[in-house]
Enzyme design. Structure first.
Site, mmCIF file in Angstrom:
data_model
loop_
_atom_site.group_PDB
_atom_site.id
_atom_site.type_symbol
_atom_site.label_atom_id
_atom_site.label_comp_id
_atom_site.label_asym_id
_atom_site.label_seq_id
_atom_site.Cartn_x
_atom_site.Cartn_y
_atom_site.Cartn_z
ATOM 1 N NE ARG A 226 -0.287 -0.179 4.948
ATOM 2 C CZ ARG A 226 -0.929 0.148 6.188
ATOM 3 N NH1 ARG A 226 -2.258 -0.035 6.310
ATOM 4 N NH2 ARG A 226 -0.414 0.019 7.228
ATOM 5 C CE1 TYR B 2 8.314 7.894 10.700
ATOM 6 C CE2 TYR B 2 8.143 10.114 10.540
ATOM 7 C CZ TYR B 2 8.035 8.915 9.984
ATOM 8 O OH TYR B 2 8.032 8.851 8.545
ATOM 9 C CB THR C 180 0.000 6.792 3.131
ATOM 10 O OG1 THR C 180 0.550 7.539 4.381
ATOM 11 C CG2 THR C 180 1.001 7.059 2.024
ATOM 12 C CG ASP D 99 7.601 -9.575 10.814
ATOM 13 O OD1 ASP D 99 8.237 -8.597 10.845
ATOM 14 O OD2 ASP D 99 6.754 -9.654 11.813
ATOM 15 C CE LYS E 236 10.929 7.149 8.543
ATOM 16 N NZ LYS E 236 11.163 6.277 7.336
#
Length: 230
Positions: free
Chosen positions: A14, A143, A178, A56, A147
């Site tokens: 996706r 997060y 998204t 995975d 990154k």
């Protein structure tokens, strides 16, 4: 007759990953990486010449088994990722571990296992990073930190593997339309307006530009921002 070059795209079921797979399909055989085998089968039905590659990425044994038959790889696109928001005060150790496990450790390990195949093809590694990998903001601790670490990984990989013919590109999209973005906006308590965000296809176009660059060119860092709408 020589086969088309081979690309592996993680997170291909996706969002940006699926868009990248579509963009590469006209010129590459594409392995569609992801955990949801049914979703990958649906994508494969839409993309000629593509093959589901269910695994995975956080399971070391499964990952090693999945790459056994890949002896030559032209393009590796890391699009799989997670995003957990939270301030330093609020974020739990599990939040930090999850973001680093998926966004950094899994990226590094898959790349490490595929280095012989990438070297054989003088291939290209593309890491889908984020604007948060360039500028951290309050409330995005786990997060953003993951990154920033992913960006450091690409810089180290580039320094080590460019002499072996491997190109490494870090792509930093702004906020993109998204399912992950929908969840983030909901967590922030805001209104979701798709027109405010980049389209996944726009990010995929940038990835394709990096991968398609002439051999004398090495696009190392791409920053993509949504254009303001009236």
């Amino acid at each position: 007759m020589a086969q088309e070059p081979l690309a592996l795209v993680t997170g291909a079921s996706r969002g940006i990953g699926a868009a990248v797979a579509h963009a590469l399909a006209p010129t590459h055989r594409v392995l569609l990486g992801g955990r949801d085998g049914d979703a990958l089968a649906e994508r494969a039905a839409e993309i000629p010449g593509s093959t589901p590659w269910p695994v995975d990425l956080t399971e070391p044994d499964a990952l090693r088994a999945a790459i056994q038959d890949i002896d030559r790889l032209d393009v590796l696109v890391h699009s799989a990722g997670v995003a957990t928001l939270g301030s330093v005060e609020q974020a739990s150790p599990a939040d930090w571990r999850r973001n680093f496990e998926v966004n950094v450790v899994a990226v590094a390990e898959l790349t490490r296992l595929l280095l012989p195949a990438l070297r054989a093809a003088k291939g290209h590694v593309v890491v889908l990073n984020s604007g948060a990998g360039l500028n951290a903001r309050a409330g995005w601790g786990p997060y953003a930190a993951s990154k920033f670490a992913a960006r450091a990984f690409t810089e180290v990989l580039r320094a080590e593997e460019e002499p072996n013919g491997i190109r490494v590109t870090s792509v930093h999209p702004g906020r993109t339309d998204t399912e992950m973005q929908q969840a983030l906006v909901a967590e922030e308590g805001g209104e979701y307006v798709p027109e405010r965000f980049l389209r996944p296809d726009s990010v995929a176009t940038a990835v394709l530009a990096a991968v398609s660059a002439t051999p004398d060119a090495h696009l190392t860092d791409l920053v993509i921002r949504p254009r303001p709408t009236r």
